[in-house]
Scaffold this active site. Sequence first.
Site, mmCIF file in Angstrom:
data_model
loop_
_atom_site.group_PDB
_atom_site.id
_atom_site.type_symbol
_atom_site.label_atom_id
_atom_site.label_comp_id
_atom_site.label_asym_id
_atom_site.label_seq_id
_atom_site.Cartn_x
_atom_site.Cartn_y
_atom_site.Cartn_z
ATOM 1 N N GLY A 131 17.287 6.824 20.053
ATOM 2 C CA GLY A 131 16.770 6.575 18.699
ATOM 3 C C GLY A 131 17.779 5.879 17.793
ATOM 4 C CD GLU A 132 23.379 6.780 18.358
ATOM 5 O OE1 GLU A 132 23.931 5.827 18.939
ATOM 6 O OE2 GLU A 132 23.916 7.901 18.222
ATOM 7 N NE ARG A 184 9.631 6.763 -7.122
ATOM 8 C CZ ARG A 184 8.513 7.310 -6.669
ATOM 9 N NH1 ARG A 184 7.576 7.654 -7.515
ATOM 10 N NH2 ARG A 184 8.324 7.485 -5.376
ATOM 11 C CG HIS A 243 12.223 3.460 -11.289
ATOM 12 N ND1 HIS A 243 10.934 3.617 -11.749
ATOM 13 C CD2 HIS A 243 12.915 4.525 -11.743
ATOM 14 C CE1 HIS A 243 10.852 4.739 -12.440
ATOM 15 N NE2 HIS A 243 12.039 5.306 -12.457
ATOM 16 C CE LYS A 273 4.494 9.271 -15.770
ATOM 17 N NZ LYS A 273 4.575 8.314 -14.668
HETATM 18 C C1 R5P Z 1 7.607 6.394 -13.075
HETATM 19 O O1 R5P Z 1 8.528 6.417 -13.873
HETATM 20 C C2 R5P Z 1 7.208 5.152 -12.348
HETATM 21 O O2 R5P Z 1 7.250 4.024 -13.175
HETATM 22 C C3 R5P Z 1 5.830 5.291 -11.727
HETATM 23 O O3 R5P Z 1 4.889 5.487 -12.773
HETATM 24 C C4 R5P Z 1 5.755 6.455 -10.790
HETATM 25 O O4 R5P Z 1 6.844 6.441 -9.908
HETATM 26 C C5 R5P Z 1 4.469 6.467 -10.011
HETATM 27 O O5 R5P Z 1 4.425 7.590 -9.189
HETATM 28 P P1 R5P Z 1 3.045 8.256 -8.782
HETATM 29 O O6 R5P Z 1 2.155 7.168 -8.265
HETATM 30 O O7 R5P Z 1 3.427 9.255 -7.712
HETATM 31 O O8 R5P Z 1 2.503 8.944 -9.992
#
Ligand code: R5P
Length: 316
Positions: free
Chosen positions: A38-39, A96, A130, A193
């Site tokens: 698997g390496e 992220r 991101h 959110k």
């Molecule tokens: C969050 O800060 C990002 O911009 C996305 O909104 C997020 O990573 C999306 O993740 P999910 O589809 O799992 O809600």
Amino acid sequence: MDKMIVLSGNSNKLLADKISAALKVKQAKALVSRFSDGEIRVKIEENVRGKDVFLIQSTCAPVNENLMELLIMLDATRRASPFRITAVIPYFGYARQDRKDQPRVPITAKLVANLLTGAGASRVLTLDLHAGQIQGFFDIPLDHLYSINAFVDYFKKAKVNNNLVVVSPDVGGIKMARAYAKRFRAGLAIVDKRRNAPDATEVMHILGEVKGKNVIMVDDIIATGSSLVEAAKALRKGGAKKIYAAVAHGVLSSNAIEKIEKSDIDMVVVTDSIPLDSKKKSKKVKVVSVGKLFADAIKRIHFEKSISVLFESIGS
Ligand code: R5P
């Protein structure tokens, strides 16, 4: 362009083919396979001495496999005396995990930046990070592309450009949403959110007017789909008509496709920074290519030209 070498790992062959076709450069041969245990086994099969190497690999799922493949390819290449190696990473995984938001957690995006540099990357070319600040995790040059032009063209061609409001599904995405709103000459709204768990979000409020409007939500990533699906529910409740989404990276993990299918979202457009495997196909999910954008950027890097002409500045 005889000094240019284009190499690709296995994560996104389709996009690598599009990029090399647009560049009119044949990809260099490389063996990227596995040993019996698997390496990862790599051998660059062409001479790269003194060459300007562009190594294309998205660090999408399986993220650890794809990242390791990239690191080993970088190591193999740098030991073969190239002039320069640009790691072309259309989707930069682990982005992220970019800050210590709880005690005793890693900053994995920074760790990945260190690994890439340590393995031999001289520079990085990537798309819609991101968080823009991740650029600062690298002490080598990083060119950051944006997919906004590709999306705006797509929606205009699809005649989705009137009676519009652009929606940011979270506060962090306002700058990008504002850039879209400017391009569409549309209004702007924001979803407030709250993330209760890695795969569960709750919409608190909508800031802005969406009643009777068609909306385009813009985001960098759709992973579980929870953010966009919950936002769409709230937008519909608020009186939105058609609900679209433009998302740079279609991670589409877990049961995202199923959720999108059942949701209030009419269409999600993603780029091909991550390949859509057959299990991720849905009539509601469309793909716009960033192959040409990457090819143009690679050409400009190779000829030492500015690349900012390729995208809209997102500004402050
Ligand atoms: C969050 O800060 C990002 O911009 C996305 O909104 C997020 O990573 C999306 O993740 P999910 O589809 O799992 O809600």
